[in-house]
Design an enzyme around this catalytic site. Structure first.
Site, PDB file in Angstrom:
ATOM      1  N   PRO A  71      86.622  36.193  75.576  1.00 58.45           N
ATOM      2  CA  PRO A  71      87.127  37.559  75.749  1.00 58.45           C
ATOM      3  C   PRO A  71      86.622  38.454  74.626  1.00 58.45           C
ATOM      4  O   PRO A  71      86.512  38.011  73.480  1.00 58.45           O
ATOM      5  CB  PRO A  71      88.646  37.394  75.665  1.00 58.45           C
ATOM      6  CG  PRO A  71      88.876  36.095  74.968  1.00 58.45           C
ATOM      7  CD  PRO A  71      87.685  35.229  75.238  1.00 58.45           C
ATOM      8  N   GLY A  75      89.451  39.644  68.710  1.00 54.22           N
ATOM      9  CA  GLY A  75      89.432  39.097  67.353  1.00 54.22           C
ATOM     10  C   GLY A  75      88.850  37.697  67.302  1.00 54.22           C
ATOM     11  O   GLY A  75      89.010  37.002  66.308  1.00 54.22           O
ATOM     12  N   LEU A  76      88.168  37.279  68.385  1.00 55.73           N
ATOM     13  CA  LEU A  76      87.572  35.936  68.381  1.00 55.73           C
ATOM     14  C   LEU A  76      86.083  35.986  68.026  1.00 55.73           C
ATOM     15  O   LEU A  76      85.373  35.002  68.186  1.00 55.73           O
ATOM     16  CB  LEU A  76      87.774  35.252  69.745  1.00 55.73           C
ATOM     17  CG  LEU A  76      89.228  35.037  70.175  1.00 55.73           C
ATOM     18  CD1 LEU A  76      89.291  34.347  71.529  1.00 55.73           C
ATOM     19  CD2 LEU A  76      90.006  34.209  69.144  1.00 55.73           C
ATOM     20  N   GLY A  77      85.639  37.138  67.577  1.00 54.59           N
ATOM     21  CA  GLY A  77      84.252  37.235  67.085  1.00 54.59           C
ATOM     22  C   GLY A  77      83.212  37.276  68.182  1.00 54.59           C
ATOM     23  O   GLY A  77      82.096  36.793  67.985  1.00 54.59           O
ATOM     24  N   SER A  79      81.539  39.834  69.444  1.00 58.17           N
ATOM     25  CA  SER A  79      80.361  40.663  69.163  1.00 58.17           C
ATOM     26  C   SER A  79      79.442  39.947  68.169  1.00 58.17           C
ATOM     27  O   SER A  79      78.216  40.013  68.283  1.00 58.17           O
ATOM     28  CB  SER A  79      80.761  42.044  68.641  1.00 58.17           C
ATOM     29  OG  SER A  79      81.428  41.940  67.412  1.00 58.17           O
ATOM     30  N   ALA A  80      80.033  39.227  67.219  1.00 56.00           N
ATOM     31  CA  ALA A  80      79.218  38.452  66.271  1.00 56.00           C
ATOM     32  C   ALA A  80      78.453  37.359  67.013  1.00 56.00           C
ATOM     33  O   ALA A  80      77.259  37.138  66.753  1.00 56.00           O
ATOM     34  CB  ALA A  80      80.108  37.829  65.192  1.00 56.00           C
ATOM     35  N   ASP A 123      82.658  36.490  60.520  1.00 50.52           N
ATOM     36  CA  ASP A 123      82.390  36.226  61.938  1.00 50.52           C
ATOM     37  C   ASP A 123      80.949  35.768  62.165  1.00 50.52           C
ATOM     38  O   ASP A 123      80.702  34.772  62.842  1.00 50.52           O
ATOM     39  CB  ASP A 123      82.621  37.503  62.767  1.00 50.52           C
ATOM     40  CG  ASP A 123      84.086  37.867  62.875  1.00 50.52           C
ATOM     41  OD1 ASP A 123      84.873  37.414  62.029  1.00 50.52           O
ATOM     42  OD2 ASP A 123      84.450  38.614  63.799  1.00 50.52           O
TER      43      ASP A 123
HETATM   44  O1  PMV Z   1      89.767  40.915  63.620  1.00 44.04           O
HETATM   45  P1  PMV Z   1      89.199  39.642  63.089  1.00 44.04           P
HETATM   46  O2  PMV Z   1      89.627  38.435  63.808  1.00 44.04           O
HETATM   47  O3  PMV Z   1      87.727  39.694  62.877  1.00 44.04           O
HETATM   48  O4  PMV Z   1      89.851  39.391  61.646  1.00 44.04           O
HETATM   49  C1  PMV Z   1      89.922  40.287  60.621  1.00 44.04           C
HETATM   50  C2  PMV Z   1      90.288  39.529  59.380  1.00 44.04           C
HETATM   51  C3  PMV Z   1      90.626  40.404  58.196  1.00 44.04           C
HETATM   52  O5  PMV Z   1      90.876  39.517  57.119  1.00 44.04           O
HETATM   53  C4  PMV Z   1      91.860  41.228  58.457  1.00 44.04           C
HETATM   54  C5  PMV Z   1      89.486  41.339  57.833  1.00 44.04           C
HETATM   55  C6  PMV Z   1      88.252  40.656  57.275  1.00 44.04           C
HETATM   56  O6  PMV Z   1      87.222  41.352  57.248  1.00 44.04           O
HETATM   57  O7  PMV Z   1      88.288  39.515  56.835  1.00 44.04           O
END
Ligand code: PMV
Length: 289
Positions: A71, A75-77, A79-80, A123
């Site tokens: 998905p 926040g699972l990266g 795009s990276a 990421d």
């Molecule tokens: O949104 P994510 O899963 O890429 O996580 C961000 C993690 C933070 O520590 C909040 C920010 C960072 O750049 O490490």
């Protein structure tokens, strides 16, 4: 024509604390993004600024096909992973000879430019090299991987990493004498976790403490709390939000035979569950055509 893939990532411990130079622990996980690249002097325009950025950075033209099992914006990266897989495929298709480290660095630069300076090098690094990575300040070190039975729960609540990082910074400015010890404790949790990787019960306990501290920072969300509670009730060793918080995803560490039950409990809360485990490989070639 070549196809490469790259994995996603989760933060096991220490999100937000890493922004303040404390140790954090991230892990590459199974959903992968697959990218096929073909040399082409008249490329079809890519619809993604990440992919455009990859061709620009490598100074070649070609066409590309993306197939993602992950998905996006959770926040699972993802795009990276798209960026890393695309760069790796271009590197291979055009015989450019870049190393993995170089791919990781270029992928970070592309993410940073597309996201206007707000990318995390974690990421792209984790997606490129796979496994478990200990982050301390600017250093990222691969540590011996351990297989953990994880279930990811996606709240489907959209969130902004930049906003969450700013929220934490505000709290930090307002109550430094309260927030600094919280950050220190988060760093200590990561170091304890690294020593407890073969003891999932203890690791789960540390995750539960980390969740409470993330709530203290203000990055919790009712939808995350609901999934965390449901997972623990269903038999998880521990559960916490992962990444920026304020929505997005949580993770539950489970006994092997409980993964299905925990996933069902998450799905029962109108969320999406992904049963997953570590990806030790990172960016990988899938096939030549
Ligand atoms: O949104 P994510 O899963 O890429 O996580 C961000 C993690 C933070 O520590 C909040 C920010 C960072 O750049 O490490």
């Amino acid at each position: 024509m070549v196809t490469w893939s790259a994995p996603g990532k989760v933060f096991l411990f220490g999100e937000h604390a890493v922004v303040y130079g404390k140790p954090g622990l991230a892990m590459a996980i199974k959903p992968r993004v697959f990218v096929t690249v073909r040399k082409n002097r008249h490329p079809t325009p890519a619809k993604s600024p990440y992919i455009d950025g990859c061709f620009k950075a490598m100074d070649v033209t070609g066409s590309v096909y993306v197939n993602s099992q992950m998905p996006s914006s959770a926040g699972l990266g993802s795009s990276a992973a798209v960026t890393v897989a695309t760069l790796s495929a271009i590197n291979d298709e055009f015989d450019l000879g870049h190393t993995r480290e170089e791919i990781a660095v270029t992928a970070y630069q592309i993410e940073r430019s597309v996201q206007k300076g707000r990318a995390s090098p974690t990421d792209t690094y984790v997606s490129t090299i796979g496994g478990m990575v200990l982050i301390t300040g600017q250093s990222r070190r691969k540590i011996p991987p351990q297989n953990l039975n994880l279930v990811v729960g996606n709240t489907l609540v959209s969130h902004s990493t930049a906003k969450m990082v700013e929220l934490v910074a505000e709290g930090q400015r307002k109550f430094p004498d309260v927030m600094n010890p919280v950050m220190d404790a988060m760093g200590a949790l990561t170091l304890n976790a690294v020593r407890s990787l073969s003891n999932p019960r203890q690791l789960g306990q540390l995750m539960n403490i980390n969740e409470a501290l993330l709530e203290a920072l203000g990055v919790g969300h009712p939808a995350l709390s609901k999934l965390v509670t449901a997972s623990r009730t269903a038999g998880a060793f521990g559960a916490k939000l992962t990444g920026a918080g304020g929505g997005g995803c949580m993770i539950a560490l489970c006994p092997k035979h409980m993964k299905g039950r925990v996933a069902a409990a998450i799905e029962g809360c109108d969320a999406r569950a992904i049963i997953t485990s570590i990806d030790t490989v990172g960016a990988r070639k899938e096939n030549d055509a």
